[in-house]
Design a protein around this motif. Structure first.
Motif, PDB file in Angstrom:
ATOM      1  N   CYS A 261     -15.750  -3.254  -7.829  1.00 37.85           N
ATOM      2  CA  CYS A 261     -16.710  -2.915  -7.063  1.00 37.85           C
ATOM      3  C   CYS A 261     -17.930  -3.679  -6.700  1.00 37.85           C
ATOM      4  N   ILE A 262     -18.614  -4.168  -7.912  1.00 39.83           N
ATOM      5  CA  ILE A 262     -19.692  -5.219  -7.369  1.00 39.83           C
ATOM      6  C   ILE A 262     -19.427  -6.373  -6.885  1.00 39.83           C
ATOM      7  N   SER A 263     -18.126  -7.008  -6.851  1.00 37.31           N
ATOM      8  CA  SER A 263     -17.746  -8.219  -6.264  1.00 37.31           C
ATOM      9  C   SER A 263     -17.285  -7.841  -4.526  1.00 37.31           C
ATOM     10  N   ASN A 264     -17.322  -6.655  -4.667  1.00 33.43           N
ATOM     11  CA  ASN A 264     -16.820  -6.161  -3.304  1.00 33.43           C
ATOM     12  C   ASN A 264     -15.433  -6.291  -3.026  1.00 33.43           C
ATOM     13  N   VAL A 265     -14.525  -6.186  -4.165  1.00 32.53           N
ATOM     14  CA  VAL A 265     -13.184  -6.392  -4.183  1.00 32.53           C
ATOM     15  C   VAL A 265     -12.491  -5.132  -3.659  1.00 32.53           C
ATOM     16  N   LEU A 266     -13.187  -3.969  -4.236  1.00 31.55           N
ATOM     17  CA  LEU A 266     -12.735  -2.518  -3.951  1.00 31.55           C
ATOM     18  C   LEU A 266     -13.719  -1.937  -2.650  1.00 31.55           C
ATOM     19  N   SER A 267     -13.291  -1.399  -1.961  1.00 32.36           N
ATOM     20  CA  SER A 267     -13.912  -0.778  -0.904  1.00 32.36           C
ATOM     21  C   SER A 267     -14.554   0.548  -1.231  1.00 32.36           C
ATOM     22  N   VAL A 268     -15.095   0.526  -2.314  1.00 37.28           N
ATOM     23  CA  VAL A 268     -15.964   1.844  -2.840  1.00 37.28           C
ATOM     24  C   VAL A 268     -17.080   1.641  -3.239  1.00 37.28           C
ATOM     25  N   SER A 269     -18.045   2.493  -3.180  1.00 35.86           N
ATOM     26  CA  SER A 269     -19.452   2.733  -3.327  1.00 35.86           C
ATOM     27  C   SER A 269     -19.897   2.038  -4.619  1.00 35.86           C
ATOM     28  N   TRP A 270     -21.007   1.631  -4.980  1.00 38.83           N
ATOM     29  CA  TRP A 270     -21.855   1.285  -6.146  1.00 38.83           C
ATOM     30  C   TRP A 270     -21.815   2.637  -7.000  1.00 38.83           C
ATOM     31  N   ASN A 271     -21.995   3.646  -6.368  1.00 41.34           N
ATOM     32  CA  ASN A 271     -22.155   5.056  -7.011  1.00 41.34           C
ATOM     33  C   ASN A 271     -20.937   5.465  -7.617  1.00 41.34           C
ATOM     34  N   SER A 272     -19.840   5.080  -6.861  1.00 42.53           N
ATOM     35  CA  SER A 272     -18.419   5.418  -7.673  1.00 42.53           C
ATOM     36  C   SER A 272     -18.254   4.343  -8.658  1.00 42.53           C
TER      37      SER A 272
ATOM     38  N   ASP B 278     -11.856   7.016  -1.562  1.00 44.66           N
ATOM     39  CA  ASP B 278     -11.924   8.281  -2.328  1.00 44.66           C
ATOM     40  C   ASP B 278     -10.652   8.429  -3.268  1.00 44.66           C
ATOM     41  N   GLN B 279      -9.381   8.101  -2.438  1.00 42.29           N
ATOM     42  CA  GLN B 279      -8.156   8.069  -3.266  1.00 42.29           C
ATOM     43  C   GLN B 279      -7.960   7.218  -4.278  1.00 42.29           C
ATOM     44  N   VAL B 280      -8.523   5.931  -4.295  1.00 41.31           N
ATOM     45  CA  VAL B 280      -8.698   4.768  -5.189  1.00 41.31           C
ATOM     46  C   VAL B 280      -9.511   5.334  -6.524  1.00 41.31           C
ATOM     47  N   GLU B 281     -10.753   5.841  -6.148  1.00 41.53           N
ATOM     48  CA  GLU B 281     -11.671   6.404  -7.078  1.00 41.53           C
ATOM     49  C   GLU B 281     -10.882   7.619  -7.797  1.00 41.53           C
ATOM     50  N   HIS B 282     -10.426   8.406  -7.074  1.00 43.08           N
ATOM     51  CA  HIS B 282      -9.478   9.633  -7.713  1.00 43.08           C
ATOM     52  C   HIS B 282      -8.359   9.039  -8.770  1.00 43.08           C
TER      53      HIS B 282
ATOM     54  N   VAL C 183       0.305   7.346 -12.099  1.00 38.29           N
ATOM     55  CA  VAL C 183      -0.897   6.616 -11.356  1.00 38.29           C
ATOM     56  C   VAL C 183      -1.539   5.361 -12.118  1.00 38.29           C
ATOM     57  N   GLN C 184      -0.645   5.241 -13.385  1.00 39.85           N
ATOM     58  CA  GLN C 184      -0.908   4.122 -13.810  1.00 39.85           C
ATOM     59  C   GLN C 184      -0.306   2.780 -13.127  1.00 39.85           C
ATOM     60  N   MET C 185       0.607   2.993 -12.379  1.00 36.60           N
ATOM     61  CA  MET C 185       1.289   1.898 -11.850  1.00 36.60           C
ATOM     62  C   MET C 185       0.332   1.546 -10.451  1.00 36.60           C
ATOM     63  N   SER C 186      -0.115   2.447 -10.011  1.00 39.05           N
ATOM     64  CA  SER C 186      -1.017   2.373  -8.857  1.00 39.05           C
ATOM     65  C   SER C 186      -2.316   1.523  -9.335  1.00 39.05           C
ATOM     66  N   VAL C 187      -3.058   1.993 -10.274  1.00 39.32           N
ATOM     67  CA  VAL C 187      -4.116   1.402 -10.810  1.00 39.32           C
ATOM     68  C   VAL C 187      -4.065   0.020 -11.309  1.00 39.32           C
TER      69      VAL C 187
ATOM     70  N   VAL D 129       0.794  -1.242  -0.043  1.00 42.56           N
ATOM     71  CA  VAL D 129       0.175  -0.094  -0.044  1.00 42.56           C
ATOM     72  C   VAL D 129       0.892   1.347   0.035  1.00 42.56           C
ATOM     73  N   GLU D 130       1.980   1.254   0.739  1.00 47.34           N
ATOM     74  CA  GLU D 130       2.941   2.534   0.874  1.00 47.34           C
ATOM     75  C   GLU D 130       3.485   2.526  -0.536  1.00 47.34           C
ATOM     76  N   MET D 131       3.881   1.780  -1.344  1.00 47.18           N
ATOM     77  CA  MET D 131       4.315   1.667  -2.421  1.00 47.18           C
ATOM     78  C   MET D 131       3.418   2.227  -3.579  1.00 47.18           C
ATOM     79  N   LEU D 132       2.050   1.604  -3.503  1.00 48.28           N
ATOM     80  CA  LEU D 132       1.146   2.567  -4.436  1.00 48.28           C
ATOM     81  C   LEU D 132       0.966   4.028  -4.112  1.00 48.28           C
ATOM     82  N   TYR D 133       1.049   4.394  -2.819  1.00 41.54           N
ATOM     83  CA  TYR D 133       0.904   5.879  -2.475  1.00 41.54           C
ATOM     84  C   TYR D 133       2.022   6.434  -3.051  1.00 41.54           C
TER      85      TYR D 133
END
Length: 723
Positions: A675-686, A642-646, A621-625, A609-613
């Motif tokens: 998002c649908i599979s609840n792998v990412l902790s972001v909302s359905w709206n995201s 929010d950071q992941v969505e950004h 941002v390509q490497m992080s995503v 996680v520290e490496m991604l940031y």
């Protein structure tokens, strides 16, 4: 006149000025009042929302004051009604006439500039109605062929014409005498248009604004052309030309921005002035006859009279020098060119030669010099790396080690050695773990299908070629992982002369050679077997215990794992009998198989996680995503949603800038599935935000809707419900 305000209990949706500019009416879902504009305050004159039978006819989207008859008002209701009001009525209720010709919400109403009895409306049903107040009926119906008409206004310079803007981004020019066909129609915006305004002086100019965050000025001569385009930071809900100034226009945002901006259309990037008194979105704006007086209402329940002298001036705070970097790494600089006519020396002290800048009337263009520096592709900012990495990276369909190896090879080929090393580290950290995105439906694959990905046998070959044996470099036991029979035949003569194998050493069967350590030549030491019994027995030949354990006979090994029989016999029985349930226990010996000790589990997620940031903070941002997609649920609940969505939105925007549409679509689909599979902790709206921002609607199976919304429904209806 200074800035004044009055606060209501509920927000208003629109306002309108009386013909003499001394009164203002505000209207909304729960408010309908008239105020007199005094020098220091607003004075309430009438509350039109009174009576015993309050209904949706009092719920207003828009209000307009008759430009000729000061006692007549008209409102557009949310239930589809167009209502006229007469302030001269003696009764308590001022409602005059209700027209129920529209089937859906009415967005706008507009009085004819010369004929006080003519009123036109635009509705969400896609129709425009022309009402005759004398006959109390709709005399004409105009069809827009769109889902909704958002604004409609009569032409103040040609009384038989009016203009309408629609949900589909089209502008229509009509002759009110001909309802069967439109005179002129063109597409003005890439999305819905929310507002329009005729220029008060230039007869052929019209301003339109919409969801695409632009204000466009059109010249409606033979072929409508764009004169100027203003780029804003949010969707625009209202526009109004500033009186007595040709190039100034005011706007308010529909979302995000609470300010009212006044623009010079010739300098479209920075507002000339801004009013920041509203604390929530502005819903209505209107200029008085004076260009220095502006009235507005907002969702913060306030009615404000703005004085132009109190506005902030963003242009004054702008640095005259600018620096920009393009997507391809080119750097450009701009600086203002100084005027040579400026007095210098003693003349500069005389005030007669100095003309102070008047920002109220600032309407001239400024000359600047622009320079561009082209960066090499291998410089610190390289679009080649991003484009090629996006094209060649694997995101899904393979196991995690295969993806990491492939992506590492891609990065190494592009001379991005740090990125390549990062992928190799991820490979080692998650060795043998399945890919994080292999569970996504419809995206699986096999490593054998892609000839670009071949299993890496370099490590196996290296292990096979490096053989180290005690007593020399001869071949080992073929059953113990040493040389094979074919390899043994190809050894040198030295190997044949010194046939020393580990099994012979273990059993004490050596041929003319003693056991030795070290490298170099082998010096044979003769051993006298005949005089073995004549040796001095008083000497202690026992090896120290810490050097070797005593040798034992090798028995047949047990085929049952220790964890199986440990539950059947007690340790005492195992120690006494040496066997368990018919199995012979193998006694420890020097040649017992050396088993690697289990390493303690190291939780490396925090480091990843520290490496991604770190990569995101450096602009990659390509490497992080890409790492988030590849690792999948291994980073679940460890990243800021929010950071992941950004990050995802930024990377998708970069891909679209370089026209990598397929890669962008793949990233969007993978992100939405995570998002649908609840792998990412972001909302359905995201997830829907990713689709709406990019304009891509992924094709999902019907079961997806059951997992997310509980029922099957169309993509478009779900998207509109979330907006």
């Amino acid at each position: 006149m200074r800035t004044i305000s009055v606060t209501q209990d509920v927000p208003a949706n629109a306002l309108a000025l009386s013909p003499d500019n001394l009164q203002v009416v505000i209207a909304g879902r729960h408010v309908f009042k008239i105020y007199a504009i005094e020098d220091d305050d607003f004075v309430e004159k009438a509350n039109l929302r009174t009576g015993k039978h309050l209904n949706l006819n009092f719920s207003c989207n828009d209000v307009v004051w008759n430009p000729i008859e000061e006692s007549v008002l008209a409102t557009a209701s949310t239930n589809g009604a167009v209502v006229t009001w007469n302030l001269n009525k003696a009764s308590r209720s001022k409602m005059d006439c209700v027209f129920n010709d529209h089937s859906r919400t009415v967005h706008k109403v507009s009085f004819h500039p010369c004929e006080p009895h003519l009123l036109i409306s635009g509705s969400h049903d896609g129709f425009m109605k022309l009402f005759d107040l004398r006959r109390r009926e709709a005399t004409q119906t105009y069809t827009s062929n769109a889902e909704s008409v958002r604004d409609v206004q009569f032409n103040p310079h040609h009384s038989v014409n009016f203009c309408a803007v629609s949900e589909n981004g089209n502008v229509q020019l009509w002759d009110m005498r001909r309802s069967d066909r439109v005179e002129k129609q063109f597409t003005a915006h890439g999305g819905p248009i929310f507002a329009l305004d005729w220029h008060p002086e230039v007869k052929t100019w019209i301003a339109t604004a919409g969801r695409d965050k632009t204000i466009k000025v059109w010249d409606l001569n033979d072929n409508p052309t764009v004169c100027n385009t203003i780029q804003t930071i949010a969707s625009v809900g209202r526009v109004k030309w500033r009186p007595n100034t040709k190039f100034h226009i005011a706007s308010s945002a529909l979302l995000c921005d609470c300010s009212i901006n006044v623009w010079d259309i010739r300098r479209p990037y920075i507002p000339l002035a801004a009013f920041n008194e509203h604390k929530n979105l502005t819903t209505g704006i209107c200029w008085r006859a004076d260009p220095n007086s502006l009235l507005s209402v907002g969702k913060d329940c306030t009615l404000i009279h703005h004085s132009f002298q109190d506005a902030i001036r963003p242009m004054e705070d702008v640095n005259p020098a600018a620096l920009g970097i393009s997507n391809y790494g080119n750097i450009s600089t701009a600086a203002r060119i100084k005027e040579d006519s400026e007095p210098t020396g003693s003349l500069a002290k005389l005030s007669v030669f100095r003309k102070p800048a008047n920002y109220n009337d600032h309407n001239g263009q400024v000359l600047s010099s622009v320079q561009m520096i082209t960066c090499k592709e291998d410089g610190p900012v390289s679009s080649h790396h991003l484009v090629q990495s996006a094209k060649q990276y694997l995101l899904t369909g393979r196991s995690l080690p295969e993806i990491c190896e492939h992506n590492s090879a891609v990065a190494k080929k592009l001379n991005r050695h740090q990125v390549a090393l990062t992928w190799q580290m991820l490979h080692m950290l998650y060795m043998g773990v399945g890919g994080g995105s292999d569970h996504l439906p419809g995206l699986q694959g096999s490593s054998r299908d892609d000839p670009a990905i071949q299993p890496d046998t370099s490590l196996e070959n290296e292990q096979r070629s490096s053989r180290h044996f005690s007593g020399g470099d001869a071949g080992g036991d073929t059953s113990g992982g040493g040389f094979s029979a074919e390899e043994a035949e190809t050894e040198t003569d030295d190997t044949d002369n010194h046939d020393l194998k580990l099994t012979n050493i273990a059993s004490g069967m050596t041929i003319n050679q003693d056991f030795f350590f070290g490298d170099g030549e082998i010096n044979q030491i003769p051993f006298d077997y005949d005089n073995l019994n004549n040796m001095d027995t008083s000497q202690d030949w026992t090896l120290p215990n810490e050097a070797f354990e005593p040798r034992h006979d090798i028995l047949h090994r047990s085929a049952i794992p220790p964890q199986e029989f440990s539950s059947k016999c007690s340790p005492r029985e195992i120690q006494d009998t040496g066997c368990v349930s018919g199995y012979v226990m193998e006694t420890p010996s020097l040649l017992s198989e050396v088993r690697g000790t289990g390493m303690p589990v190291w939780e490396s997620s925090d480091l990843v996680v520290e490496m991604l940031y770190s990569y995101a903070n450096r602009g990659d941002v390509q490497m992080s995503v890409t790492c988030i997609i590849v690792l999948g649920d291994k980073l679940k609940d460890l990243l800021d949603p929010d950071q992941v969505e950004h990050w995802f939105l930024s990377y998708i925007d970069l891909l679209q800038r370089f026209q990598l549409w397929n890669v962008a679509n793949q990233v969007i689909q993978l992100a939405v599935w995570m998002c649908i599979s609840n792998v990412l902790s972001v909302s359905w709206n995201s997830a829907w935000t990713l689709c709406m921002v990019s304009g891509v609607l992924p094709r999902w199976p019907p079961s997806t809707y059951d997992a997310v919304g509980g029922q099957q429904q169309s993509l478009s209806s779900r998207m509109w419900s979330l907006m």
